[in-house]
Motif scaffolding. Structure first.
Motif, mmCIF file in Angstrom:
data_model
loop_
_atom_site.group_PDB
_atom_site.id
_atom_site.type_symbol
_atom_site.label_atom_id
_atom_site.label_comp_id
_atom_site.label_asym_id
_atom_site.label_seq_id
_atom_site.Cartn_x
_atom_site.Cartn_y
_atom_site.Cartn_z
ATOM 1 N N ALA A 1 -16.496 12.972 -14.499
ATOM 2 C CA ALA A 1 -15.891 12.934 -14.054
ATOM 3 C C ALA A 1 -14.754 14.563 -14.482
ATOM 4 O O ALA A 1 -14.709 15.494 -13.891
ATOM 5 C CB ALA A 1 -14.859 11.866 -14.602
ATOM 6 N N ALA A 2 -14.892 14.949 -15.970
ATOM 7 C CA ALA A 2 -14.695 15.883 -16.117
ATOM 8 C C ALA A 2 -14.938 16.983 -15.228
ATOM 9 O O ALA A 2 -14.285 18.092 -15.160
ATOM 10 C CB ALA A 2 -14.491 16.344 -17.727
ATOM 11 N N ALA A 3 -16.128 18.069 -14.893
ATOM 12 C CA ALA A 3 -16.877 18.001 -14.323
ATOM 13 C C ALA A 3 -16.238 19.123 -12.773
ATOM 14 O O ALA A 3 -15.285 20.267 -12.239
ATOM 15 C CB ALA A 3 -18.465 19.117 -14.899
ATOM 16 N N LEU A 4 -15.904 17.540 -12.578
ATOM 17 C CA LEU A 4 -15.628 17.269 -10.751
ATOM 18 C C LEU A 4 -13.794 17.991 -10.851
ATOM 19 O O LEU A 4 -13.613 18.380 -9.814
ATOM 20 C CB LEU A 4 -16.262 15.900 -10.519
ATOM 21 N N ALA A 5 -13.287 17.820 -11.971
ATOM 22 C CA ALA A 5 -12.162 17.968 -12.200
ATOM 23 C C ALA A 5 -11.405 19.722 -12.333
ATOM 24 O O ALA A 5 -10.714 20.061 -12.027
ATOM 25 C CB ALA A 5 -11.510 17.386 -12.802
ATOM 26 N N ALA A 6 -12.415 20.212 -12.981
ATOM 27 C CA ALA A 6 -12.187 21.590 -12.734
ATOM 28 C C ALA A 6 -12.281 22.862 -11.889
ATOM 29 O O ALA A 6 -13.604 22.471 -10.949
ATOM 30 C CB ALA A 6 -13.641 22.225 -13.733
ATOM 31 N N PRO A 7 -11.840 23.518 -11.746
ATOM 32 C CA PRO A 7 -11.327 24.351 -10.617
ATOM 33 C C PRO A 7 -12.381 25.369 -10.098
ATOM 34 O O PRO A 7 -12.709 25.306 -8.649
ATOM 35 C CB PRO A 7 -9.833 25.579 -10.995
ATOM 36 N N ARG A 8 -13.439 25.607 -11.251
ATOM 37 C CA ARG A 8 -14.061 26.792 -10.619
ATOM 38 C C ARG A 8 -15.560 25.898 -10.318
ATOM 39 O O ARG A 8 -16.976 26.842 -9.859
ATOM 40 C CB ARG A 8 -14.251 27.531 -11.593
ATOM 41 N N VAL A 9 -15.059 24.755 -10.147
ATOM 42 C CA VAL A 9 -16.558 23.706 -9.614
ATOM 43 C C VAL A 9 -16.702 23.224 -8.532
ATOM 44 O O VAL A 9 -15.847 22.211 -8.385
ATOM 45 C CB VAL A 9 -17.105 22.288 -10.565
ATOM 46 N N THR A 10 -17.304 24.014 -7.767
ATOM 47 C CA THR A 10 -18.044 23.235 -6.430
ATOM 48 C C THR A 10 -18.474 21.803 -5.993
ATOM 49 O O THR A 10 -18.025 21.017 -5.599
ATOM 50 C CB THR A 10 -18.947 24.207 -5.454
#
Length: 205
Positions: free
Chosen positions: A42-51
């Motif tokens: 969930a945290a990774a998906l919320a990172a702007p640079r993660v597609t």
């Protein structure tokens, strides 16, 4: 031109066999490992640079939970070989997202904040060669990224040194929630002080 985004590859052991050093925690090990992975995703998906987050797991029931938070899920492609699975995952990233860079992320980061992951990726995406983020102790690796041509992950015992010896550059900076992986009770206590993700926090409290 450097890529502007990354696809996170998230390898997830079946939760029933993960986190064997946390048996002293009064919570079912399966639920704890699952909460760690879901909070990390969930945290990774919320990172702007993660597609996107490409999760790799052989647990078909847990695959549904990962998909439920927004991951794209595939079966673990190489049984018993984490680095082999990550290389196959990187090839899948190239096929599906040719303009993004693959980034392998550990799934046991229950305190991870999107800002820390995004700050690390900003550095990594600006470098032409491979790079990695060491864990809090400085011996392990929590994040590794490279172009497909240079993608040579070396996760395992002493992986920080192994990545450095392989030519990857260490990412500087505090990045406390990204560096704080959890394998035992003291590490979980440290992650708790940083602030746990919603699923891990609800499970423990």
């Amino acid at each position: 031109m450097s890529p502007s985004s990354a696809v996170v590859i998230l390898p997830v052991k079946p939760p029933a066999v993960g986190k064997s050093r946390l048996v002293s925690i009064p919570v079912a090990r399966r639920e704890l490992a699952a909460a760690f992975a879901l909070d990390t995703a969930a945290a990774a998906l919320a990172a702007p640079r993660v597609t996107a987050v490409l999760a790799l797991t052989d647990d078909h029931l847990f695959a549904d939970e990962l998909a439920g938070v927004g991951c794209i899920v595939l079966p673990d492609p190489v049984d018993g070989d984490l680095n082999g699975s990550l290389r196959q995952g990187a090839a899948e990233v190239r096929r599906r997202w040719p303009d993004a860079r693959p980034a392998a992320l550990c799934a046991d980061l229950p305190a991870l904040l999107p800002e820390d992951l995004d700050a690390a990726l900003a550095v990594m995406l600006g470098r032409p060669g491979p790079s990695f983020v060491a864990d809090t102790e400085g011996t392990g690796t929590v994040l590794y990224s490279a172009s497909l041509e240079d993608f040579d992950p070396r996760f395992g015992t002493g992986s920080a040194d192994a990545h450095a010896l392989g030519g990857a550059d260490a990412v500087p900076g505090d990045l406390p929630t990204l560096r704080r992986d959890v394998d035992d009770g003291p590490a979980l206590a440290a992650a708790t002080r940083l602030g746990l993700g919603a699923r891990t926090r609800a499970l423990l409290h």
